[in-house]
Design an enzyme around this catalytic site. Structure first.
Site: not given
Ligand code: CAA
Length: 257
Positions: A65, A108, A131
């Protein structure tokens, strides 16, 4: 119609989407996920499309992301806006989606690939959920889908350390369907997509529903679900055509409905 973050094409019943933010290694921002949903909506409605293929560049499928877009977000804004909620729609599609992954598939980006029905990887692909290194956790299904595919030990180790794995390891642990040399990736994935698009549309959608049922209930319930759909398929013209063609020793011609 031109898109800001995607290249879109279609041929031989296959809808091809290329993630196209080279300046950010295809990091997935709001514009990209919205455009991807628009394109997938259009492919779902298009009777000529039997299979979708999502790919990126040779260097990155998608590096996560978009961290620059997320950095200033706060709770409860993320909750009230249901941040990442629109990503789920990729996994809710009825037509099959293949991810053709080269280079980085991180955070992501890996989660997007895991939402697809299967992944074909180039030999330079790298998969990871880093992450934790950003002080956050995966938010688009990574903890759930990686654990189901690779098992608890591998998923825990990868998610807790943030390390990535190469294509060979991903194939060994069942995360990718197969690995091909980088220059052959798109041809190999297109060949699979064309094969799927040429099958009975009804049979393909029923099959996807059956396999997805594995994640939702007990074996007994899944077996009953599969048996009922198997019985129902005998109401379709494609069943008559497919079996008739076999007996008559010719190639079947399936309808597009
Ligand atoms: N978001 C925003 N921009 C990103 C990005 C991301 N996820 N990943 C890479 N970029 C940008 C870089 O900032 C850089 O931009 P500038 O040239 O403007 O500085 C450009 O893409 C090229 O990246 P690098 O210079 O870092 O390229 P590299 O080859 O040296 O390294 C990499 C490649 C190892 C993938 C590195 O870019 C990296 O670690 N990226 C971040 C990976 C990551 O942490 N992903 C998880 C995000 S969180 C998430 O996804 C949450 C979720 O669950 C949905």
């Amino acid at each position: 119609m031109p898109y800001e973050t995607l290249l879109v094409d279609q041929a031989d019943g296959v809808g091809l989407v290329t993630l196209n933010r080279p300046e950010a290694l295809n990091a997935i921002n709001t514009a990209l996920i919205d455009e991807l949903n628009q394109v997938l909506d259009a492919f779902e409605r298009d009777a000529n499309i039997g299979c979708v293929l999502i790919t990126g560049s040779a260097k990155a499928f998608a590096a996560g992301a978009d961290v620059k877009e997320m950095a200033e977000l706060c709770f409860p804004g993320t909750y009230l806006d249901d941040f990442l909620g629109r990503w789920d729609r990729v996994a809710e599609r009825r037509k099959p989606i293949i991810a053709a992954v080269a280079g980085h598939a991180l955070g992501g980006g890996f989660e997007l690939a895991l939402m697809c029905d299967f992944i074909i990887a180039a030999d330079n692909a790298r998969f990871g959920l880093p992450e934790v290194k950003l002080g956050v956790i995966p938010g688009s299904g990574g903890t759930q889908r990686l654990t189901r595919l690779a098992g608890r030990a591998k998923a825990m180790e990868m998610i807790l350390t943030g390390r990535s794995m190469d294509a060979a390891e991903a194939e060994r642990c069942g995360v990718v369907a197969r690995v091909v040399p980088l220059p052959e990736l798109l041809d190999a994935a297109m060949q699979s997509a064309r094969q799927i698009a040429a099958q009975s549309r009804t049979a393909v959608l029923l099959l996807k529903e059956c396999v997805n049922r594995v994640d939702e209930g007990s074996l007994g319930e899944g077996l009953r679900f599969e048996r009922r759909l198997f019985q129902a398929v005998f109401a379709t013209p494609d069943q008559k055509e497919g079996m008739g063609a076999f007996i008559e020793k010719r190639k079947p011609v399936f309808g597009k409905q």
